[in-house]
Design an enzyme around this catalytic site. Structure first.
Site, PDB file in Angstrom:
ATOM      1  N   HIS A 118      -3.691   6.850   2.665  1.00 55.40           N
ATOM      2  CA  HIS A 118      -4.034   5.574   2.036  1.00 55.40           C
ATOM      3  C   HIS A 118      -5.426   5.160   2.500  1.00 55.40           C
ATOM      4  CE1 HIS A 118      -4.020   1.580   0.620  1.00 55.40           C
ATOM      5  NE2 HIS A 118      -3.933   1.037   1.816  1.00 55.40           N
ATOM      6  N   CYS A 130       0.815  -1.225   0.000  1.00 54.44           N
ATOM      7  CA  CYS A 130       0.000   0.000   0.000  1.00 54.44           C
ATOM      8  C   CYS A 130       0.839   1.262   0.000  1.00 54.44           C
ATOM      9  CB  CYS A 130      -0.970  -0.026   1.176  1.00 54.44           C
ATOM     10  SG  CYS A 130      -2.163  -1.365   1.001  1.00 54.44           S
ATOM     11  N   ASN A 176     -10.176  -0.578  -0.883  1.00 53.77           N
ATOM     12  CA  ASN A 176      -8.720  -0.408  -0.829  1.00 53.77           C
ATOM     13  C   ASN A 176      -8.113  -0.896  -2.146  1.00 53.77           C
ATOM     14  OD1 ASN A 176      -5.987  -0.535  -0.338  1.00 53.77           O
ATOM     15  ND2 ASN A 176      -6.141  -1.684   1.581  1.00 53.77           N
TER      16      ASN A 176
HETATM   17  N1  COA Z   1     -18.660  -9.342   7.992  1.00 57.26           N
HETATM   18  C1  COA Z   1     -19.034  -9.674   9.232  1.00 57.26           C
HETATM   19  N2  COA Z   1     -18.180  -9.950  10.224  1.00 57.26           N
HETATM   20  C2  COA Z   1     -16.869  -9.893   9.932  1.00 57.26           C
HETATM   21  C3  COA Z   1     -16.395  -9.552   8.654  1.00 57.26           C
HETATM   22  C4  COA Z   1     -17.353  -9.275   7.664  1.00 57.26           C
HETATM   23  N3  COA Z   1     -17.012  -8.930   6.405  1.00 57.26           N
HETATM   24  N4  COA Z   1     -15.054  -9.562   8.667  1.00 57.26           N
HETATM   25  C5  COA Z   1     -14.687  -9.897   9.904  1.00 57.26           C
HETATM   26  N5  COA Z   1     -15.783 -10.118  10.657  1.00 57.26           N
HETATM   27  C6  COA Z   1     -15.866 -10.533  12.044  1.00 57.26           C
HETATM   28  C7  COA Z   1     -14.642 -11.275  12.499  1.00 57.26           C
HETATM   29  O1  COA Z   1     -14.695 -12.611  12.094  1.00 57.26           O
HETATM   30  C8  COA Z   1     -14.745 -11.118  14.008  1.00 57.26           C
HETATM   31  O2  COA Z   1     -15.649 -12.095  14.477  1.00 57.26           O
HETATM   32  P1  COA Z   1     -15.356 -12.865  15.856  1.00 57.26           P
HETATM   33  O3  COA Z   1     -15.323 -11.790  16.888  1.00 57.26           O
HETATM   34  O4  COA Z   1     -16.519 -13.773  15.924  1.00 57.26           O
HETATM   35  O5  COA Z   1     -14.040 -13.539  15.657  1.00 57.26           O
HETATM   36  C9  COA Z   1     -15.390  -9.751  14.164  1.00 57.26           C
HETATM   37  O6  COA Z   1     -15.944  -9.401  12.892  1.00 57.26           O
HETATM   38  C10 COA Z   1     -14.444  -8.664  14.577  1.00 57.26           C
HETATM   39  O7  COA Z   1     -13.276  -8.794  13.801  1.00 57.26           O
HETATM   40  P2  COA Z   1     -12.123  -7.764  13.928  1.00 57.26           P
HETATM   41  O8  COA Z   1     -10.967  -8.187  13.102  1.00 57.26           O
HETATM   42  O9  COA Z   1     -11.882  -7.464  15.377  1.00 57.26           O
HETATM   43  O10 COA Z   1     -12.844  -6.501  13.287  1.00 57.26           O
HETATM   44  P3  COA Z   1     -12.278  -5.065  13.115  1.00 57.26           P
HETATM   45  O11 COA Z   1     -13.175  -4.084  13.698  1.00 57.26           O
HETATM   46  O12 COA Z   1     -10.817  -4.983  13.457  1.00 57.26           O
HETATM   47  O13 COA Z   1     -12.402  -4.877  11.523  1.00 57.26           O
HETATM   48  C11 COA Z   1     -10.997  -4.980   9.602  1.00 57.26           C
HETATM   49  C12 COA Z   1     -11.750  -5.760  10.678  1.00 57.26           C
HETATM   50  C13 COA Z   1     -10.228  -5.934   8.713  1.00 57.26           C
HETATM   51  C14 COA Z   1     -12.023  -4.206   8.788  1.00 57.26           C
HETATM   52  C15 COA Z   1     -10.031  -3.987  10.278  1.00 57.26           C
HETATM   53  O14 COA Z   1      -9.272  -4.658  11.258  1.00 57.26           O
HETATM   54  C16 COA Z   1      -9.089  -3.328   9.332  1.00 57.26           C
HETATM   55  O15 COA Z   1      -9.498  -2.547   8.491  1.00 57.26           O
HETATM   56  N6  COA Z   1      -7.781  -3.566   9.507  1.00 57.26           N
HETATM   57  C17 COA Z   1      -6.724  -2.940   8.758  1.00 57.26           C
HETATM   58  C18 COA Z   1      -6.812  -3.311   7.341  1.00 57.26           C
HETATM   59  C19 COA Z   1      -5.744  -2.655   6.557  1.00 57.26           C
HETATM   60  O16 COA Z   1      -5.384  -1.543   6.827  1.00 57.26           O
HETATM   61  N7  COA Z   1      -5.262  -3.382   5.574  1.00 57.26           N
HETATM   62  C20 COA Z   1      -4.374  -2.942   4.595  1.00 57.26           C
HETATM   63  C21 COA Z   1      -3.225  -2.239   5.115  1.00 57.26           C
HETATM   64  S1  COA Z   1      -2.522  -1.530   3.818  1.00 57.26           S
END
Ligand code: COA
Length: 334
Positions: A259, A118, A289
């Site tokens: 980003h 990224c 993204n």
């Molecule tokens: N729909 C429903 N539930 C979902 C889901 C979806 N699309 N994706 C994940 N979940 C669930 C998970 O399985 C988890 O369930 P559990 O508690 O039963 O295990 C729950 O939601 C919470 O997951 P968590 O990872 O804590 O959620 P979050 O609030 O951190 O959001 C992301 C997840 C991926 C959106 C977030 O962490 C994120 O954006 N991270 C950074 C991503 C990033 O920057 N990537 C690229 C870098 S360049």
């Protein structure tokens, strides 16, 4: 950027291109355990664009480059160098730069790919500026282009809802006006972050085999929360450092261009920097993204809408797999 160079590198044209196929959150909700509401509130994404099966990354890149050259009114033959930021090259080799060079007929240039996930566009822009400032080149094209839909597991709700395809480009040229263009940058990598976001197979460590494919090792693997926290801190702290280094207060910055990985990351980063969201470029709701294409596509869209003025200070900032992160101070010159 360097006080010893005779010229600065300024952005003389921008352009972007997004695929026609719109994929809404409802599409994923129709076959996965997810909802439009969850995706919107947790990420800020409503929809993203996907390339067709027969359209590789270079297809999007060529469209974005053509738009950029048209905006500048020059032909591809005038280009000296093409730098392609991507994690989804058409093939491991030849480089996507070579493929693009042939497609656009850029007969007089050389080029190469940069892989920094990224942060690919930020690292490429910083690199491109060096070729202008050194006097080696007059026209350097930097394009961020991705087909993320080719490397995410469409059955994994943790990742497939986050990413999109697209491309955007900047043309860099020299200016004797040292108060404009790429003014400064701070860039970092930290390999300790590698385990949180990676594509395990397809390289020399885990060459593609039936076994790697059966295990889904060709897809993006991410520990979302670990990346989230580092991304906020990485982008905000380095941007503040860059502003302080250049004696800029938040009121001096026309736009923060972060980003686009998650709207909550963007908001937390702006909060930490004490910058209002009205000064933050955002297009994640439409495209998700797009990895290397997020920052230039934001700038290109805002420029097209007449929102950026000559002389505006833009802080471009990114965080990505590696970890890689960086910020660039760009004084707008068109
Ligand atoms: N729909 C429903 N539930 C979902 C889901 C979806 N699309 N994706 C994940 N979940 C669930 C998970 O399985 C988890 O369930 P559990 O508690 O039963 O295990 C729950 O939601 C919470 O997951 P968590 O990872 O804590 O959620 P979050 O609030 O951190 O959001 C992301 C997840 C991926 C959106 C977030 O962490 C994120 O954006 N991270 C950074 C991503 C990033 O920057 N990537 C690229 C870098 S360049």
């Amino acid at each position: 950027m360097s006080k010893f160079s005779k010229v600065n590198a300024y952005v003389s044209a921008v352009g972007h291109w997004m695929p026609r196929r719109v994929v809404t959150n409802h599409h994923f909700a129709s076959y996965l355990d997810t909802t439009d509401e969850w995706i919107k509130t947790r990420t800020g994404i409503s929809e993203r664009r996907f390339l067709e099966d027969d359209q590789p990354t270079s297809y999007a890149a060529v469209k974005a480059i053509e738009a950029t050259l048209e905006n500048r009114g020059i032909s591809a033959e005038e280009l000296d160098l093409i730098i392609v930021a991507t994690v989804t090259p058409d093939m491991i080799y030849p480089s996507t730069a070579c493929i693009i060079q042939e497609k656009i007929g850029a007969k007089n240039c050389w080029g190469y790919d940069i892989l920094a996930a990224c942060s690919g566009f930020i690292f490429s822009l910083a690199t491109a500026a060096q070729f202008i400032e050194s006097g080696m080149h007059k026209k350097v094209l930097v394009v961020g282009a991705e087909k993320m839909s080719a490397i995410v597991n469409m059955q994994d709700r943790n990742t497939c809802v986050l990413f999109g395809d697209g491309a955007a480009a900047f043309l860099l040229e020299p200016t004797e006006d040292k108060s404009m263009g790429v003014m400064d940058s701070i860039l970092h990598i930290d390999g300790k972050g590698g385990k949180f976001l990676f594509q395990p197979a397809g390289g020399s460590l885990n060459p593609t085999t039936h076994a790697t494919v059966d295990k889904g090792m060709q897809f993006v693997h991410q520990e979302g929360q670990a990346v989230f926290k580092e991304a906020v801190k990485g982008m905000a702290d380095i941007s503040v450092e860059l502003m302080e280094k250049n004696n800029l207060k938040s009121g001096d910055v026309a736009f923060l261009v972060p980003h686009q990985a998650n709207l909550r990351i963007i908001q937390a980063c702006a909060d930490r920097m004490k910058v209002g969201m009205d000064k933050v470029m955002v297009n994640i709701q439409k495209y998700g993204n797009t990895t290397s294409a997020t920052i230039p596509s934001c700038v290109s869209e805002y420029w097209q809408e007449g929102k950026i003025k000559k002389g505006d200070n833009l802080i471009l900032t990114s965080f990505g797999a590696g970890f890689t992160w960086g910020s660039i101070l760009l004084k707008w010159g068109i």
